[in-house]
Design a protein around this motif. Structure first.
Motif, PDB file in Angstrom:
ATOM      1  N   ASP A   1      -2.341   7.064  -6.046  1.00 44.98           N
ATOM      2  CA  ASP A   1      -3.766   7.177  -5.696  1.00 44.98           C
ATOM      3  C   ASP A   1      -4.542   5.905  -5.973  1.00 44.98           C
ATOM      4  OD1 ASP A   1      -3.748   9.813  -4.669  1.00 44.98           O
ATOM      5  OD2 ASP A   1      -3.651  10.603  -6.717  1.00 44.98           O
TER       6      ASP A   1
ATOM      7  N   TRP B   1      -8.246   9.012   4.340  1.00 40.06           N
ATOM      8  CA  TRP B   1      -8.046   8.260   3.104  1.00 40.06           C
ATOM      9  C   TRP B   1      -8.395   6.782   3.297  1.00 40.06           C
ATOM     10  CZ3 TRP B   1      -7.742  10.567  -1.347  1.00 40.06           C
ATOM     11  CH2 TRP B   1      -7.161  11.850  -1.450  1.00 40.06           C
ATOM     12  N   ARG B   2      -8.895   6.184   2.252  1.00 40.39           N
ATOM     13  CA  ARG B   2      -9.140   4.737   2.264  1.00 40.39           C
ATOM     14  C   ARG B   2      -7.872   3.986   2.661  1.00 40.39           C
ATOM     15  NH1 ARG B   2     -12.160   0.984  -2.165  1.00 40.39           N
ATOM     16  NH2 ARG B   2     -11.087  -0.980  -1.756  1.00 40.39           N
ATOM     17  N   ASN B   3      -6.734   4.401   2.142  1.00 43.87           N
ATOM     18  CA  ASN B   3      -5.484   3.709   2.460  1.00 43.87           C
ATOM     19  C   ASN B   3      -5.091   3.872   3.924  1.00 43.87           C
ATOM     20  OD1 ASN B   3      -5.131   2.605  -0.054  1.00 43.87           O
ATOM     21  ND2 ASN B   3      -3.689   4.163  -0.769  1.00 43.87           N
TER      22      ASN B   3
ATOM     23  N   ILE C   1       0.835  -1.205   0.000  1.00 47.92           N
ATOM     24  CA  ILE C   1       0.000   0.000   0.000  1.00 47.92           C
ATOM     25  C   ILE C   1       0.868   1.253   0.000  1.00 47.92           C
ATOM     26  CG2 ILE C   1      -1.742   1.294   1.302  1.00 47.92           C
ATOM     27  CD1 ILE C   1      -2.774  -1.429   2.311  1.00 47.92           C
TER      28      ILE C   1
ATOM     29  N   ASN D   1      -7.884   4.862  -4.696  1.00 50.24           N
ATOM     30  CA  ASN D   1      -7.941   5.405  -3.353  1.00 50.24           C
ATOM     31  C   ASN D   1      -9.006   6.504  -3.321  1.00 50.24           C
ATOM     32  OD1 ASN D   1      -7.218   5.730  -0.672  1.00 50.24           O
ATOM     33  ND2 ASN D   1      -5.472   7.070  -1.116  1.00 50.24           N
TER      34      ASN D   1
ATOM     35  N   SER E   1      -5.483   1.786  -4.402  1.00 47.28           N
ATOM     36  CA  SER E   1      -5.673   1.049  -3.164  1.00 47.28           C
ATOM     37  C   SER E   1      -5.936  -0.420  -3.482  1.00 47.28           C
ATOM     38  CB  SER E   1      -6.854   1.634  -2.381  1.00 47.28           C
ATOM     39  OG  SER E   1      -6.974   1.049  -1.106  1.00 47.28           O
TER      40      SER E   1
ATOM     41  N   ARG F   1      -1.674  10.028   5.064  1.00 50.76           N
ATOM     42  CA  ARG F   1      -2.218   9.136   4.033  1.00 50.76           C
ATOM     43  C   ARG F   1      -2.202   7.669   4.477  1.00 50.76           C
ATOM     44  NH1 ARG F   1      -2.988  11.487  -0.970  1.00 50.76           N
ATOM     45  NH2 ARG F   1      -2.941   9.416  -1.939  1.00 50.76           N
TER      46      ARG F   1
ATOM     47  N   ASP G   1       0.081   3.906  -2.945  1.00 55.30           N
ATOM     48  CA  ASP G   1      -0.572   5.124  -2.468  1.00 55.30           C
ATOM     49  C   ASP G   1      -0.115   6.353  -3.249  1.00 55.30           C
ATOM     50  OD1 ASP G   1      -2.212   6.509  -0.267  1.00 55.30           O
ATOM     51  OD2 ASP G   1      -0.283   7.539  -0.160  1.00 55.30           O
TER      52      ASP G   1
END
Length: 474
Positions: A127, A315-317, A120, A210, A129, A271, A124
């Protein structure tokens, strides 16, 4: 920020109180040629350890080693699924390079020993995921495939649906590519196959974008949760993550937690989560929460309400990079913390739930948390745990380490397995190996097809671990 200044002060007071009851972390050093897992319940003496960095090293070991072989990664399985006595242990953790990447195709190829956090961290910056993984990012990719993990990803199922292909080194030293189109039977047996077919060496994964996600949570009566999930969460593409936590010891309330795709401004600027955090405060909380009913009350009525105060956009990550060390206790010498998991078809939710809770209460299990997840049907692995759309019940509990403690755990675990089988469900194989052979065969009805493929590709029974010791006849 998640908390207001006043809430910061309140939670600081609570955590300082917890600190009073805490002790320093007591780490158990690794012994030479002893393979153990995170629970420290399963020390296994092996003949030696290989830490390869190239496929050639693995191929040569598999071809030339005169004896059985076991395969290990992060060692987060909890019942000896990565080793057995007198094997050569192939420790995959240094086999961890990124081999190929396409931002346009949203695909990445990695060596199987890479940890999710490392993967990841790389994607990342573009952008992107991962599509599916378990909650914690310390696991290796190859290990995740070997147990066919799932996570909190809404509308997803086991990790197999995010795998494009992989390379595998068989018992005769051949290296093959496996996918839905090529060597299909290897593809569907090695994923979720616990290292029994061969050494997964390289993995190509589908990626996704992401995005920013907003935390939303609500507390409700447990009896209301299924309808809430089916009407508010299921099949909602804007919801990325979801799980629900049942509060012990009365098991009457549940906190449903979702992360919803959003365009709002970030409140968490990082992030990714740091992977070098000091988790002393977590150890304080774990000790107190597991130590008494009052500790569980503190978590339910003080810690969690403070934790979920305020609006969070991240962030999703960031949400995908939890560190398993936040769950590590101060010591595992006298007691340890263990997981179990049961998969119940959605129509069996109301029937299984009271049976599970009665077994846990009757046996006075020191439950810290029960997390409810959801998974879509498995697309066809031979040892599929999700034969239908299912709810997963993940039980996190504390147990002693004596022989008497282990015997007691086996007793009530088998009762839970019977309860899941009564609903045409199953239990998860990476945890303590407690099931009878009959229970294993009922939970995994394609076991003989899988074993026949193991005999085909591993005729001399080279790849071994405690799971196969328990159920496999060469």
């Amino acid at each position: 920020m998640r908390f207001s200044s006043l809430n910061h002060i309140k939670i600081l007071i609570v955590l300082v109180a917890l600190l009073f009851f805490s002790c320093n972390a007591d780490r158990i050093p690794e012994e030479k040629n002893i393979i153990n897992d995170v629970t420290q319940l399963n020390p296994i003496k092996v003949n030696g350890t290989l830490k390869p960095k190239t496929s050639i090293e693995i191929i040569n070991a598999v071809k030339n080693h005169n004896g059985p072989i076991s395969i290990g990664g992060g060692r987060f399985s909890q019942g000896g699924q990565t080793a057995t006595q007198n094997t050569l242990q192939i420790d995959m953790r240094k086999f961890n390079h990124i081999l190929n990447f396409s931002r346009e195709e949203k695909e990445i190829t990695v060596q199987a020993g890479i940890r999710w956090w490392e993967l990841i961290q790389f994607i990342d910056r573009y952008d992107l995921s991962v599509k599916i993984m378990q909650t914690y990012a310390n696991f290796t990719v190859g290990g995740s495939l070997s147990v066919n993990v799932h996570g909190r990803y809404v509308g997803q199922g086991p990790i197999i649906s995010s795998v494009k292909s992989f390379k595998i080194i068989l018992a005769d030293g051949r290296i093959l590519n496996a996918s839905r189109e090529e060597n299909r039977e290897i593809f569907y047996s090695a994923i979720g196959g616990y290292g029994g077919i061969g050494v997964i060496s390289e993995v190509t994964l589908f990626l996704t974008d992401n995005c920013k996600v907003e935390l939303q949570d609500s507390v409700m009566d447990l009896k209301e949760y299924k309808n809430f999930f089916m009407s508010k969460i299921r099949n909602k593409p804007n919801i990325i993550f979801h799980n629900a936590d049942i509060y012990p010891s009365d098991f009457e309330e549940v906190r449903a937690v979702s992360y919803v795709k959003t365009d709002k401004n970030l409140t968490v600027k990082d992030r990714l989560k740091p992977n070098d955090e000091n988790y002393a405060l977590n150890r304080f909380a774990l000790k107190v929460v597991s130590g008494s009913l009052f500790g569980k009350w503190i978590r339910h009525h003080i810690i969690d309400p403070l934790h979920y105060t305020g609006k969070v956009v991240e962030w999703r990550n960031y949400e995908a990079t939890y560190d398993i060390n936040e769950l590590e206790p101060s010591s595992r010498k006298k007691s340890t913390y263990v997981l179990q998991e049961y998969f119940i078809p959605v129509e069996g939710f109301e029937s299984f739930l009271p049976k599970m809770l009665k077994i846990l209460k009757d046996n006075k299990v020191n439950v810290l948390n029960i997390s409810i997840r959801h998974a879509n049907i498995d697309e066809g692995t031979y040892l599929a745990w999700a034969k239908k759309e299912a709810f997963a019940f993940v039980i996190y509990y504390k147990q002693g380490v004596s022989l008497e403690d282990k015997t007691w755990v086996k007793k009530w675990t088998r009762s839970l397995i019977d309860a899941s089988l009564a609903e045409n469900g199953s239990y998860y194989l990476p945890y303590q190996i407690q099931a009878t052979k009959f229970q294993f065969e009922r939970a995994y009805p394609n076991y003989e097809l899988f074993f026949s493929l193991k005999r085909k590709y591993d005729p001399e029974y080279k790849f071994r671990n405690k799971l196969f010791d328990a159920y496999y006849i060469p």
